[in-house]
Design a protein around this motif. Structure first.
Motif, short mmCIF file in Angstrom:
data_model
loop_
_atom_site.label_atom_id
_atom_site.label_comp_id
_atom_site.label_asym_id
_atom_site.label_seq_id
_atom_site.Cartn_x
_atom_site.Cartn_y
_atom_site.Cartn_z
N TYR A 7 0.84 -1.20 0.00
CA TYR A 7 0.00 0.00 0.00
C TYR A 7 0.88 1.25 0.00
N PHE A 8 1.84 1.30 0.91
CA PHE A 8 2.73 2.46 1.00
C PHE A 8 3.63 2.57 -0.23
N ASP A 9 4.12 1.45 -0.74
CA ASP A 9 4.94 1.48 -1.95
C ASP A 9 4.17 2.06 -3.13
N ASN A 10 2.93 1.64 -3.28
CA ASN A 10 2.10 2.15 -4.39
C ASN A 10 1.90 3.66 -4.29
N HIS A 11 1.63 4.14 -3.10
CA HIS A 11 1.44 5.58 -2.92
C HIS A 11 2.75 6.34 -3.10
N GLU A 12 3.83 5.75 -2.65
CA GLU A 12 5.13 6.41 -2.79
C GLU A 12 5.54 6.52 -4.25
N ILE A 13 5.31 5.49 -5.03
CA ILE A 13 5.69 5.54 -6.45
C ILE A 13 4.80 6.54 -7.18
N LYS A 14 3.54 6.65 -6.80
CA LYS A 14 2.66 7.66 -7.41
C LYS A 14 3.18 9.06 -7.10
N LEU A 15 3.61 9.27 -5.87
CA LEU A 15 4.17 10.57 -5.49
C LEU A 15 5.46 10.84 -6.27
N CYS A 16 6.30 9.83 -6.41
CA CYS A 16 7.54 9.97 -7.19
C CYS A 16 7.22 10.38 -8.62
N LEU A 17 6.24 9.73 -9.22
CA LEU A 17 5.87 10.05 -10.60
C LEU A 17 5.40 11.51 -10.72
N ARG A 18 4.56 11.95 -9.77
CA ARG A 18 4.07 13.34 -9.81
C ARG A 18 5.20 14.35 -9.63
N VAL A 19 6.05 14.11 -8.65
CA VAL A 19 7.15 15.04 -8.38
C VAL A 19 8.15 15.04 -9.53
N ASN A 20 8.44 13.86 -10.07
CA ASN A 20 9.40 13.76 -11.17
C ASN A 20 8.91 14.46 -12.43
N ARG A 21 7.60 14.53 -12.62
CA ARG A 21 7.05 15.26 -13.78
C ARG A 21 7.49 16.72 -13.79
N LEU A 22 7.76 17.26 -12.62
CA LEU A 22 8.25 18.65 -12.54
C LEU A 22 9.54 18.81 -13.33
N SER A 23 10.35 17.76 -13.40
CA SER A 23 11.65 17.87 -14.07
C SER A 23 11.51 18.07 -15.57
N ARG A 24 10.31 17.88 -16.09
CA ARG A 24 10.08 18.09 -17.53
C ARG A 24 9.80 19.54 -17.87
N ALA A 25 9.50 20.33 -16.86
CA ALA A 25 9.24 21.76 -17.10
C ALA A 25 10.56 22.48 -17.39
N ARG A 26 10.48 23.43 -18.27
CA ARG A 26 11.66 24.17 -18.69
C ARG A 26 12.39 24.79 -17.49
N GLY A 27 13.68 24.53 -17.40
CA GLY A 27 14.52 25.12 -16.36
C GLY A 27 14.53 24.38 -15.04
N VAL A 28 13.56 23.50 -14.83
CA VAL A 28 13.47 22.81 -13.53
C VAL A 28 14.60 21.79 -13.38
N ARG A 29 14.80 20.95 -14.38
CA ARG A 29 15.85 19.92 -14.27
C ARG A 29 17.23 20.55 -14.12
N PRO A 30 17.60 21.56 -14.94
CA PRO A 30 18.93 22.16 -14.73
C PRO A 30 19.09 22.80 -13.34
N PHE A 31 18.02 23.41 -12.84
CA PHE A 31 18.09 24.03 -11.52
C PHE A 31 18.34 22.97 -10.45
N PHE A 32 17.51 21.90 -10.45
CA PHE A 32 17.66 20.88 -9.42
C PHE A 32 18.92 20.03 -9.61
N THR A 33 19.40 19.93 -10.84
CA THR A 33 20.68 19.25 -11.06
C THR A 33 21.80 20.05 -10.41
N ALA A 34 21.76 21.37 -10.57
CA ALA A 34 22.78 22.24 -9.95
C ALA A 34 22.69 22.16 -8.42
#
Length: 173
Positions: A7-34
């Protein structure tokens, strides 16, 4: 117990997917990589040298304490990672993009977060004014690890708890 973990794994992976989608927005991935690269150690070394150059009599002891905490943190998280062997989110879920190359193979616990939290506690104890720099930096480093698909939120939480324990212990000895 297995159902609860799933149950917790399923919710955690859903949260990971949502948060990781942010990295597709322009400038987000380079900022968080830095931000993540800053957590590799360079920013903490820079701050430790600055503390040494401050001329305070307690600076050498502080830096020795921070160094000992770093070594203990590295040893502990390596043992945990090699024993618990939790694959990183981008490995276990094809929908998660790896935003930057990881420093090692496994994900639990987050070593970046462990060190960011431990150094934040130590630097703030050395000089409370440093909190204005290190607290936002530590929070950004922790968030970066999930945004970049390198860690699950529970990896980051575990790293923060371990880092807090290490720093608190270092301040009491």
């Amino acid at each position: 117990m297995s159902a609860l973990i799933n149950y917790f794994d399923n919710h955690e992976i859903k949260l990971c997917l949502r948060v990781n989608r942010l990295s597709r927005a322009r400038g987000v991935r380079p900022f968080f990589t830095a931000v993540s690269k800053a957590g590799d150690g360079g920013c903490w070394i820079f701050l430790a040298v600055a503390c040494l150059l401050s001329g305070r009599d307690d600076a050498p002891l502080f830096v020795a304490r921070a160094l000992a905490t770093a070594v203990a943190g590295i040893a502990l998280y390596r043992v945990l990672k090699n024993r618990l062997v939790r694959e990183r989110p981008y490995i276990t879920n094809a929908g998660i993009i790896c935003g930057t190359a990881p420093l090692d193979r496994y994900s639990f616990p987050s070593g970046h977060t462990l060190h960011a939290v431990s150094f934040t506690i130590l630097f703030t104890a050395f000089d409370p004014w440093l909190a204005f720099i290190v607290v936002p930096l530590a929070l950004l480093i922790a968030v970066s690890r999930v945004v970049l698909g390198l860690h699950y939120p529970s990896d980051v939480i575990a790293g923060a708890v371990i880092g807090s324990i290490l720093a608190t212990t270092a301040l009491t000895v």
